[in-house]
Design a protein around this motif. Sequence first.
Motif, PDB file in Angstrom:
ATOM      1  N   SER A 136       0.794  -1.322  -0.053  1.00 45.27           N
ATOM      2  CA  SER A 136      -0.136   0.043  -0.185  1.00 45.27           C
ATOM      3  C   SER A 136       0.840   1.279  -0.137  1.00 45.27           C
ATOM      4  N   ASP A 137       2.007   1.364   0.638  1.00 49.94           N
ATOM      5  CA  ASP A 137       2.928   2.313   0.675  1.00 49.94           C
ATOM      6  C   ASP A 137       3.394   2.782  -0.930  1.00 49.94           C
ATOM      7  N   PHE A 138       3.836   1.459  -1.426  1.00 50.58           N
ATOM      8  CA  PHE A 138       4.231   1.868  -2.876  1.00 50.58           C
ATOM      9  C   PHE A 138       3.199   2.218  -3.666  1.00 50.58           C
ATOM     10  N   GLU A 139       1.981   1.747  -3.639  1.00 50.58           N
ATOM     11  CA  GLU A 139       0.920   2.084  -4.157  1.00 50.58           C
ATOM     12  C   GLU A 139       0.337   3.605  -4.115  1.00 50.58           C
ATOM     13  N   TRP A 140       0.278   3.989  -2.918  1.00 50.53           N
ATOM     14  CA  TRP A 140       0.006   5.395  -2.626  1.00 50.53           C
ATOM     15  C   TRP A 140       0.808   6.390  -3.629  1.00 50.53           C
ATOM     16  N   ALA A 141       2.163   6.058  -3.304  1.00 51.96           N
ATOM     17  CA  ALA A 141       3.077   6.856  -4.133  1.00 51.96           C
ATOM     18  C   ALA A 141       2.700   6.776  -5.616  1.00 51.96           C
ATOM     19  N   GLN A 142       2.521   5.569  -6.094  1.00 41.96           N
ATOM     20  CA  GLN A 142       2.271   5.518  -7.537  1.00 41.96           C
ATOM     21  C   GLN A 142       0.900   6.201  -7.951  1.00 41.96           C
ATOM     22  N   THR A 174       1.666  -2.597  11.029  1.00 34.39           N
ATOM     23  CA  THR A 174       2.453  -2.223   9.938  1.00 34.39           C
ATOM     24  C   THR A 174       3.236  -1.105   9.923  1.00 34.39           C
ATOM     25  N   ALA A 175       4.342  -1.071   9.113  1.00 28.01           N
ATOM     26  CA  ALA A 175       4.981   0.129   9.025  1.00 28.01           C
ATOM     27  C   ALA A 175       4.540   1.453   8.111  1.00 28.01           C
ATOM     28  N   THR A 176       3.370   0.971   7.298  1.00 29.56           N
ATOM     29  CA  THR A 176       3.044   2.051   6.584  1.00 29.56           C
ATOM     30  C   THR A 176       2.055   2.914   7.559  1.00 29.56           C
ATOM     31  N   SER A 182      -0.653   5.447   9.261  1.00 29.09           N
ATOM     32  CA  SER A 182      -1.802   5.214   9.445  1.00 29.09           C
ATOM     33  C   SER A 182      -3.163   5.900   8.630  1.00 29.09           C
ATOM     34  N   PHE A 183      -2.723   7.008   7.917  1.00 31.45           N
ATOM     35  CA  PHE A 183      -3.534   7.781   6.964  1.00 31.45           C
ATOM     36  C   PHE A 183      -3.675   6.908   5.790  1.00 31.45           C
ATOM     37  N   VAL A 184      -2.891   5.964   5.449  1.00 34.16           N
ATOM     38  CA  VAL A 184      -2.971   5.203   4.388  1.00 34.16           C
ATOM     39  C   VAL A 184      -3.551   3.840   4.761  1.00 34.16           C
ATOM     40  N   THR A 185      -3.328   3.442   5.939  1.00 34.36           N
ATOM     41  CA  THR A 185      -3.776   1.972   6.330  1.00 34.36           C
ATOM     42  C   THR A 185      -5.023   1.937   7.030  1.00 34.36           C
ATOM     43  N   ARG A 186      -5.353   2.918   7.790  1.00 35.97           N
ATOM     44  CA  ARG A 186      -6.677   2.753   8.573  1.00 35.97           C
ATOM     45  C   ARG A 186      -7.991   2.478   7.916  1.00 35.97           C
ATOM     46  N   PRO A 187      -8.078   2.883   6.745  1.00 36.71           N
ATOM     47  CA  PRO A 187      -9.353   2.499   5.913  1.00 36.71           C
ATOM     48  C   PRO A 187      -9.051   0.949   5.404  1.00 36.71           C
ATOM     49  N   ILE A 188      -8.034   0.513   5.235  1.00 33.00           N
ATOM     50  CA  ILE A 188      -7.643  -0.713   4.599  1.00 33.00           C
ATOM     51  C   ILE A 188      -7.831  -1.659   6.153  1.00 33.00           C
ATOM     52  N   ALA A 189      -7.488  -1.349   7.088  1.00 33.27           N
ATOM     53  CA  ALA A 189      -7.715  -2.208   8.276  1.00 33.27           C
ATOM     54  C   ALA A 189      -9.356  -2.241   8.492  1.00 33.27           C
TER      55      ALA A 189
END
Length: 218
Positions: free
Chosen positions: A15-21, A109-111, A113-120
């Motif tokens: 998700s980290d990589f995909e957010w930047a992309q 996760t190291a990613t 929380s802005f990117v990952t909270r909706p994924i959780a």
Amino acid sequence: MALFDLDNTLLAGDSDFEWAQFLIEQGVLDQEVYEARNQAFYDQYKAGTLDIHEFLDFQLKPLARHTRSQLDAWHREFMQRKILPIVTAKGRELVKRHLQEADLVAIVTATNSFVTRPIAQEFGVEHLIATEPEQVNGEFTGKVSGTPSFREGKITRLDAWLASRGVQWGDVTESHFYSDSLNDLPLLQRVSHPVAVDPDPTLKAHAERHGWPILSLR
């Protein structure tokens, strides 16, 4: 307790990589400047050589250049275009099984929380231990708050989270941690049931030497 890494574990991607992309594709980040750096950081992560603070400087600064409302709007589109296609059905089932067994379930996760909270939330997981971006009045500053949830930092953050619930590690009778990455060896070595999920070569070799289960969610 059941703990899950997110990227390349529950997700068939990062998700980290995909957010930047995604931001590059939106024209928010300059492709020539950011794409090569994004790939380089991802390669360093996979090789176990990532400087987390250098990476977070790269990852979090773009958050500070835009309002939270704009970021939230982009994230909704990001979830649809980039994340839902890489959510694994087997990952959903595994999380669901632990929730149904009344385990205390968290994504670690190291990613950020802005990117990952909706994924959780997409996985039905209430508890998220992630790297926290610094905020002032609800807007991001581009800096990290506290200890990054990376390598040994995952243990530091996990212990702090348990303490906030009035629990110590010694109170946990059984603990599972599912991860794909050599970077998670510190936490994998701590739990009573470490599981290597679609592991990188280093983690796979370590798991085979120590008789850890190896699982594929792909």
